[in-house]
Design a protein around this motif. Structure first.
Motif, PDB file in Angstrom:
ATOM      1  N   HIS A 180      -7.823  12.890   5.782  1.00 44.65           N
ATOM      2  CA  HIS A 180      -9.190  12.511   5.574  1.00 44.65           C
ATOM      3  C   HIS A 180      -9.545  11.220   6.284  1.00 44.65           C
ATOM      4  CE1 HIS A 180     -12.561  11.499   2.980  1.00 44.65           C
ATOM      5  NE2 HIS A 180     -12.071  10.279   2.872  1.00 44.65           N
ATOM      6  N   ALA A 181      -8.728  10.223   6.405  1.00 44.70           N
ATOM      7  CA  ALA A 181      -8.865   8.891   7.170  1.00 44.70           C
ATOM      8  C   ALA A 181      -9.070   9.297   8.577  1.00 44.70           C
ATOM      9  CB  ALA A 181      -7.898   7.999   6.749  1.00 44.70           C
ATOM     10  N   THR A 182      -8.264  10.077   9.031  1.00 45.64           N
ATOM     11  CA  THR A 182      -8.283  10.449  10.534  1.00 45.64           C
ATOM     12  C   THR A 182      -9.186  11.592  11.211  1.00 45.64           C
ATOM     13  OG1 THR A 182      -6.256  12.019  10.612  1.00 45.64           O
ATOM     14  CG2 THR A 182      -6.042   9.508  10.739  1.00 45.64           C
ATOM     15  N   GLN A 183      -9.888  12.122  10.053  1.00 40.59           N
ATOM     16  CA  GLN A 183     -10.811  13.509  10.614  1.00 40.59           C
ATOM     17  C   GLN A 183     -11.807  13.377  11.784  1.00 40.59           C
ATOM     18  OE1 GLN A 183     -13.404  14.841   7.254  1.00 40.59           O
ATOM     19  NE2 GLN A 183     -13.081  12.890   6.637  1.00 40.59           N
ATOM     20  N   TYR A 184     -12.260  12.096  11.815  1.00 38.67           N
ATOM     21  CA  TYR A 184     -13.423  11.981  13.043  1.00 38.67           C
ATOM     22  C   TYR A 184     -12.635  11.689  14.332  1.00 38.67           C
ATOM     23  CZ  TYR A 184     -16.024  13.024   8.911  1.00 38.67           C
ATOM     24  OH  TYR A 184     -16.949  13.325   7.935  1.00 38.67           O
ATOM     25  N   THR A 185     -11.435  10.845  14.098  1.00 36.27           N
ATOM     26  CA  THR A 185     -10.840  10.274  15.388  1.00 36.27           C
ATOM     27  C   THR A 185     -10.409  11.391  16.315  1.00 36.27           C
ATOM     28  OG1 THR A 185     -10.164   8.444  14.010  1.00 36.27           O
ATOM     29  CG2 THR A 185      -9.109   8.654  16.293  1.00 36.27           C
ATOM     30  N   ALA A 218     -13.366  14.728  22.649  1.00 41.74           N
ATOM     31  CA  ALA A 218     -14.775  14.829  23.341  1.00 41.74           C
ATOM     32  C   ALA A 218     -14.746  13.790  24.399  1.00 41.74           C
ATOM     33  CB  ALA A 218     -15.881  14.296  22.634  1.00 41.74           C
ATOM     34  N   ARG A 219     -13.849  12.666  24.190  1.00 42.95           N
ATOM     35  CA  ARG A 219     -13.696  11.721  25.342  1.00 42.95           C
ATOM     36  C   ARG A 219     -12.804  12.014  26.477  1.00 42.95           C
ATOM     37  NH1 ARG A 219     -12.630   5.769  23.021  1.00 42.95           N
ATOM     38  NH2 ARG A 219     -13.170   5.374  25.179  1.00 42.95           N
ATOM     39  N   TRP A 272     -17.409  12.448  27.209  1.00 42.35           N
ATOM     40  CA  TRP A 272     -18.179  11.790  26.339  1.00 42.35           C
ATOM     41  C   TRP A 272     -18.313  10.223  26.705  1.00 42.35           C
ATOM     42  CZ3 TRP A 272     -17.359   7.835  22.144  1.00 42.35           C
ATOM     43  CH2 TRP A 272     -18.622   7.869  21.441  1.00 42.35           C
ATOM     44  N   ASP A 273     -17.194   9.660  27.322  1.00 46.73           N
ATOM     45  CA  ASP A 273     -17.177   8.331  27.662  1.00 46.73           C
ATOM     46  C   ASP A 273     -18.431   8.031  28.742  1.00 46.73           C
ATOM     47  OD1 ASP A 273     -15.204   7.831  26.317  1.00 46.73           O
ATOM     48  OD2 ASP A 273     -13.648   6.992  27.795  1.00 46.73           O
ATOM     49  N   ASP A 274     -18.565   8.890  29.643  1.00 43.14           N
ATOM     50  CA  ASP A 274     -19.593   8.558  30.810  1.00 43.14           C
ATOM     51  C   ASP A 274     -21.021   8.974  30.386  1.00 43.14           C
ATOM     52  OD1 ASP A 274     -18.022   7.353  32.500  1.00 43.14           O
ATOM     53  OD2 ASP A 274     -17.334   9.213  33.416  1.00 43.14           O
ATOM     54  N   MET A 275     -21.201   9.604  28.958  1.00 44.76           N
ATOM     55  CA  MET A 275     -22.521   9.825  28.615  1.00 44.76           C
ATOM     56  C   MET A 275     -23.332   8.336  28.156  1.00 44.76           C
ATOM     57  SD  MET A 275     -22.069  13.001  26.007  1.00 44.76           S
ATOM     58  CE  MET A 275     -22.544  14.535  26.497  1.00 44.76           C
ATOM     59  N   PRO A 277     -28.430  17.156  22.044  1.00 47.39           N
ATOM     60  CA  PRO A 277     -28.148  18.686  22.279  1.00 47.39           C
ATOM     61  C   PRO A 277     -26.841  19.072  22.929  1.00 47.39           C
ATOM     62  CG  PRO A 277     -30.006  18.276  23.566  1.00 47.39           C
ATOM     63  CD  PRO A 277     -29.761  16.904  22.563  1.00 47.39           C
ATOM     64  N   ALA A 278     -26.398  18.103  24.003  1.00 51.54           N
ATOM     65  CA  ALA A 278     -25.196  18.646  24.715  1.00 51.54           C
ATOM     66  C   ALA A 278     -23.955  17.935  23.920  1.00 51.54           C
ATOM     67  CB  ALA A 278     -25.238  17.602  26.033  1.00 51.54           C
ATOM     68  N   GLY A 279     -24.155  17.694  22.757  1.00 52.89           N
ATOM     69  CA  GLY A 279     -22.902  17.203  21.836  1.00 52.89           C
ATOM     70  C   GLY A 279     -22.715  15.796  21.974  1.00 52.89           C
ATOM     71  N   GLY A 280     -21.811  15.397  20.898  1.00 51.65           N
ATOM     72  CA  GLY A 280     -21.145  13.989  20.972  1.00 51.65           C
ATOM     73  C   GLY A 280     -22.301  12.991  20.102  1.00 51.65           C
TER      74      GLY A 280
END
Ligand SMILES: Cc1cc2nc3c(=O)[nH]c(=O)nc-3n(C[C@H](O)[C@H](O)[C@H](O)COP(=O)(O)OP(=O)(O)OC[C@H]3O[C@@H](n4cnc5c(N)ncnc54)[C@H](O)[C@@H]3O)c2cc1C
Length: 513
Positions: A336-341, A347-348, A353-356, A388-391
């Motif tokens: 639960h605690a790590t689910q989004y990390t 994505a990174r 994602w980093d360059d977005m 729309p491209a995500g992230g």
């Protein structure tokens, strides 16, 4: 002026040493000529050499490149040096040196603020992630305590505490942020009854802008301690903290409820918060389809023993009917605690994602018209603002106002709250991500978008900025932000950082980057 890469413990330019190390090497120091820069220390020219260091100082190379940008990819500023501290005394000595020479200094955690908050033009960046030791985890009657360097990531805290069956009571959704970085802004979670992360700090060690090392708690240096928690790095650098921990929940039941309008979603969250039976509540808002309105998914989590988790029907009794069947699933706490990390790190790593470009908009709203403010911002969002491209994410977190006790975390006007229940503050985040573009105007259009949302929608509703995102604030804006506390804030700055060198990228006192 050196263009060198690395300086060793004595401040010596390692690239200037011959392989045998026999040749004399010269220390560097700060020259204020031509706007300021590092140069070979030379008593004849009265160049004051930097103090001896246990870590390293970099004046060029990948560390300086990395410290020139943040995750927003909107603004850039190249520091003249990056300190990789070997210990806390390195930080104290270099800050004292910079105070003497009026060199701007910024502590940098993971550099995940989005608009230059951790950048500094020509000054010194201190890479806080170099100091990331967890010194101790001790049990207490109510759970435990962790003593950790400020450069420790929350992922590391969570994993280490879990080995002792302990947990931190309010975690950010993404955990690869530094403890010092989130404590310097506040640290908001879905645990609506737990305040902010800064409400769980027992002791904090600070290097003030004068370069003094001070431990702060309720009895010692308490005003400085309160100033740095949520203090945006303006009075001192948080170097080490002792945090309260609670027993780690055994299991988590997560329930998702879909609503199709903000008023109903807010009503459901308000009922859940008022009842206090769930442990976490927040709302994820998904983009409209060609024929549908945005979707408001209220996510509710309850902690407990496996055979003691509340039945969804009991937890959700009397809530407005959702637009789709309720989803419920159980998991262990660490999942639960790590689910989004994990997904964000994927994505990174794999989706660029980093360059977005990430012109995040983050504000606190009072409960009287939160649904109205949210719907006005959402009505103003263009398709691209839904990523729309995500992230991207659009989020709404309720927090009981009386659990937020830190004076530096600025909250909505108090007269904007309901009078028939405990006041609730909502953190509203439009966390959008746009593919990189060569058009420099693109990011500026989004910066202007945020300024409009702020000026036309949020500020008139008594909202406050949560300063992790992108909003250009001038002197008058910051004065309004701090309200009656402004004079105190100026006094604290003057007392602890008389030259005004710390965290100028926040632009609280007029500098920028
Ligand atoms: C994917 C993602 C998810 C997020 N989720 C949440 C969330 O759920 N809740 C929430 O509240 N925030 C959230 N944030 C925002 C985050 O908490 C802040 O941006 C935080 O400041 C980032 O920490 P950092 O280590 O990257 O700090 P940096 O970006 O490196 O620094 C931010 C500011 O803090 C100062 N600073 C950094 N370290 C110190 C220190 N040790 N002492 C004094 N000042 C310091 C810097 O000088 C700078 O001004 C999220 C950010 C990201 C990227």
């Amino acid at each position: 002026m050196t263009d060198t890469a690395e300086h060793d413990a004595t401040g010596h330019d390692q690239t200037a040493q011959d392989p045998g190390g026999d040749d004399p090497v010269e220390a560097i120091g700060w020259s204020s000529a031509r706007g300021g820069g590092w140069t070979l220390a030379d008593p004849a020219r009265r160049i004051d050499p930097i103090p001896s260091l246990h870590g390293t100082l970099h004046t060029d190379g990948p560390r300086v490149d990395r410290a020139s940008r943040d995750l927003g990819r909107i603004v850039y500023a190249r520091p003249s040096a990056v300190l990789v501290p070997g210990d806390i005394s390195d930080i104290a000595r270099m800050v004292a040196y910079c105070q003497r020479h009026d060199i701007p200094v910024t502590a940098r955690g993971t550099g995940h603020a989005m608009h230059g908050q951790a950048l500094v033009h020509r000054g010194l960046v201190i890479d806080m992630t170099a100091l990331r030791t967890i010194h101790a985890i001790d049990p207490t009657d109510s759970g435990g305590r962790v003593d950790a360097d400020a450069g420790t990531s929350w992922s590391h805290v969570v994993a280490t505490a879990a080995k002792h069956r302990l947990a931190f009571p309010c975690l950010t959704g993404y955990l690869d942020l530094t403890v010092g970085g989130t404590l310097s802004v506040g640290g908001i979670s879905a645990a609506y009854g737990q305040g902010a992360q800064i409400d769980h700090v027992v002791r904090v060690q600070v290097v003030t802008g004068r370069g003094e090392i001070k431990w702060c708690d309720a009895e010692h240096n308490s005003e400085l301690g309160q100033a740095v928690l949520g203090g945006l790095g303006q009075y001192g650098i948080i170097t080490r903290v002792v945090l309260d921990l609670v027993p780690m929940p055994q299991r988590v039941r997560t329930i998702r409820l879909l609503y199709t309008d903000p008023a109903t979603a807010v009503a459901a969250m308000t009922t859940l918060v008022d009842r206090g039976e769930a442990d976490e509540v927040f709302c994820m808002i998904f983009p409209p389809g060609p024929d549908t309105t945005p979707a408001y998914t209220v996510i509710v989590a309850a902690f407990g023993a496996p055979d003691d988790l509340p039945a969804p029907s009991r937890l959700l009794r009397g809530l407005p009917d959702p637009a789709a069947p309720v989803e419920s699933e159980d998991s262990d706490y660490l999942h639960h605690a790590t689910q989004y990390t994990g997904p964000i790190n994927d994505a990174r790593e794999h989706a660029g994602w980093d360059d977005m470009v990430k012109p995040w908009f983050d504000v606190f709203l009072a409960d009287d018209d939160v649904a109205g403010v949210v719907s006005r911002v959402i009505a103003a969002m263009e398709p691209a603002d839904w990523s729309p491209a995500g992230g991207g994410f659009v989020l709404l977190f309720p927090i009981l106002r009386d659990t937020l006790t830190g004076p530096q975390l600025r909250l909505p006007d108090p007269d904007r709250h309901r009078t028939d229940g405990r006041p609730i503050v909502f953190l509203f985040d439009v966390l959008d991500a746009h593919p990189p573009t060569d058009d420099p105007a693109y990011a500026q259009i989004k910066v202007a978008r945020n300024a409009l949302w702020w000026r036309d929608i949020v500020e008139p509703a008594g909202g406050r900025r949560y300063p992790i995102g992108v909003l250009d604030f001038g002197y008058d804006d910051w004065r309004r932000h701090y309200g009656q506390r402004w004079t105190r804030v100026e006094q604290l700055r003057h007392r602890h950082d008389p030259s005004g060198i710390l965290a100028t990228g926040q632009a609280v006192f007029g500098h920028h980057y």
